[in-house]
Write a protein that holds these residues in place. Sequence first.
Motif, short mmCIF file in Angstrom:
data_model
loop_
_atom_site.label_atom_id
_atom_site.label_comp_id
_atom_site.label_asym_id
_atom_site.label_seq_id
_atom_site.Cartn_x
_atom_site.Cartn_y
_atom_site.Cartn_z
N ASN A 168 -9.54 9.59 3.85
CA ASN A 168 -8.21 9.23 4.34
C ASN A 168 -8.01 7.73 4.34
OD1 ASN A 168 -7.36 11.86 4.74
ND2 ASN A 168 -8.07 11.93 6.86
N ARG A 169 -9.05 6.99 4.74
CA ARG A 169 -8.96 5.52 4.75
C ARG A 169 -8.71 5.00 3.35
NH1 ARG A 169 -11.37 1.22 3.23
NH2 ARG A 169 -13.06 2.36 2.27
N ARG A 170 -9.41 5.56 2.36
CA ARG A 170 -9.24 5.12 0.97
C ARG A 170 -7.84 5.42 0.45
NH1 ARG A 170 -14.56 6.69 -2.42
NH2 ARG A 170 -15.41 4.59 -2.44
N LYS A 171 -7.31 6.61 0.79
CA LYS A 171 -5.96 6.96 0.35
C LYS A 171 -4.94 5.98 0.93
CE LYS A 171 -6.66 11.89 -0.33
NZ LYS A 171 -6.37 13.25 0.15
N LEU A 172 -5.06 5.66 2.22
CA LEU A 172 -4.15 4.71 2.84
C LEU A 172 -4.30 3.32 2.23
CD1 LEU A 172 -4.46 5.78 6.57
CD2 LEU A 172 -2.48 6.06 5.08
N TYR A 173 -5.53 2.92 1.95
CA TYR A 173 -5.81 1.62 1.34
C TYR A 173 -5.10 1.51 -0.01
CZ TYR A 173 -8.75 -2.26 -0.32
OH TYR A 173 -9.20 -3.46 -0.80
N GLU A 174 -5.23 2.55 -0.82
CA GLU A 174 -4.60 2.54 -2.14
C GLU A 174 -3.08 2.65 -2.04
OE1 GLU A 174 -6.62 5.73 -4.09
OE2 GLU A 174 -8.50 4.61 -4.23
N ALA A 175 -2.57 3.43 -1.07
CA ALA A 175 -1.12 3.58 -0.90
C ALA A 175 -0.47 2.25 -0.52
CB ALA A 175 -0.83 4.63 0.17
N ARG A 176 -1.22 1.38 0.18
CA ARG A 176 -0.69 0.08 0.59
C ARG A 176 -0.86 -0.98 -0.50
NH1 ARG A 176 -3.70 1.06 6.15
NH2 ARG A 176 -2.04 2.13 7.27
N ASN A 177 -1.41 -0.56 -1.66
CA ASN A 177 -1.65 -1.47 -2.79
C ASN A 177 -2.58 -2.62 -2.43
OD1 ASN A 177 -0.05 -0.07 -4.70
ND2 ASN A 177 1.77 -0.92 -3.75
N TYR A 178 -3.54 -2.36 -1.56
CA TYR A 178 -4.53 -3.38 -1.23
C TYR A 178 -5.50 -3.54 -2.39
CZ TYR A 178 -3.15 -3.24 3.72
OH TYR A 178 -2.48 -3.31 4.90
N THR A 179 -6.10 -4.71 -2.48
CA THR A 179 -7.10 -4.97 -3.51
C THR A 179 -8.30 -5.65 -2.87
OG1 THR A 179 -6.14 -7.13 -4.01
CG2 THR A 179 -5.35 -5.28 -5.32
N TRP A 180 -9.42 -5.57 -3.56
CA TRP A 180 -10.62 -6.28 -3.10
C TRP A 180 -11.23 -6.97 -4.28
CZ3 TRP A 180 -11.89 -7.78 1.47
CH2 TRP A 180 -13.13 -8.41 1.63
N PRO A 181 -11.55 -8.22 -4.20
CA PRO A 181 -11.28 -9.07 -3.04
C PRO A 181 -9.80 -9.39 -2.94
CG PRO A 181 -12.21 -10.38 -4.81
CD PRO A 181 -12.20 -8.95 -5.28
N PRO A 182 -9.33 -9.68 -1.73
CA PRO A 182 -7.92 -9.99 -1.56
C PRO A 182 -7.55 -11.31 -2.25
CG PRO A 182 -9.12 -10.35 0.48
CD PRO A 182 -10.08 -9.75 -0.49
N ASN A 183 -6.28 -11.48 -2.51
CA ASN A 183 -5.81 -12.72 -3.14
C ASN A 183 -5.55 -13.77 -2.07
OD1 ASN A 183 -5.77 -11.59 -5.73
ND2 ASN A 183 -3.77 -10.67 -5.34
N ILE A 184 -5.95 -14.99 -2.36
CA ILE A 184 -5.69 -16.10 -1.44
C ILE A 184 -4.21 -16.42 -1.51
CG2 ILE A 184 -6.11 -18.56 -1.09
CD1 ILE A 184 -9.01 -18.05 -1.84
N ILE A 185 -3.61 -16.65 -0.33
CA ILE A 185 -2.18 -16.93 -0.23
C ILE A 185 -1.99 -18.35 0.29
CG2 ILE A 185 -0.03 -16.21 0.87
CD1 ILE A 185 -1.34 -13.45 1.21
N PRO A 186 -1.25 -19.21 -0.37
CA PRO A 186 -0.65 -19.04 -1.67
C PRO A 186 -1.71 -19.16 -2.77
CG PRO A 186 -0.23 -21.26 -0.90
CD PRO A 186 -0.96 -20.53 0.20
N ASP A 187 -1.50 -18.45 -3.84
CA ASP A 187 -2.48 -18.40 -4.92
C ASP A 187 -2.26 -19.57 -5.88
OD1 ASP A 187 -4.55 -17.54 -6.45
OD2 ASP A 187 -3.48 -15.91 -7.40
N THR A 188 -2.55 -20.77 -5.38
CA THR A 188 -2.43 -21.98 -6.20
C THR A 188 -3.83 -22.55 -6.42
OG1 THR A 188 -2.13 -23.38 -4.25
CG2 THR A 188 -0.14 -22.52 -5.29
N PRO A 189 -4.05 -23.29 -7.50
CA PRO A 189 -5.39 -23.81 -7.77
C PRO A 189 -5.95 -24.67 -6.64
CG PRO A 189 -4.00 -24.05 -9.71
CD PRO A 189 -3.11 -23.59 -8.59
N GLY A 190 -5.14 -25.54 -6.07
CA GLY A 190 -5.64 -26.42 -5.00
C GLY A 190 -6.03 -25.68 -3.75
N TRP A 191 -5.17 -24.78 -3.29
CA TRP A 191 -5.46 -24.02 -2.07
C TRP A 191 -6.65 -23.09 -2.28
CZ3 TRP A 191 -4.28 -24.88 2.71
CH2 TRP A 191 -4.41 -23.89 3.66
#
Length: 84
Positions: free
Chosen positions: A28-51
């Motif tokens: 169930n956890r995996r289904k919810l994870y995928e339904a929320r379009n989560y990814t691993w590893p997560p993307n750094i926000i903002p996804d800029t080279p410096g940050w």
Amino acid sequence: FTVDGFATKKEATTTEENENKHLVAELNRRKLYEARNYTWPPNIIPDTPGWNKLMMRRFRQLEFVKEKSHRWQGFSNVVISAYV
């Protein structure tokens, strides 16, 4: 309770039921994870080279913190800065 080191039938059934409950919870956890379009590893926000470079540097710095509680606190702070 065990008899000569072996689990009784009741204990064995309880163990299997617990394992099945954990399996269902994980599925169930995996289904919810995928339904929320989560990814691993997560993307750094903002996804800029410096940050991105700054956050990755901070993560690497944490590898050298000796005290576990300090390392965890630092990790928590960097995660909040990087991903939230």
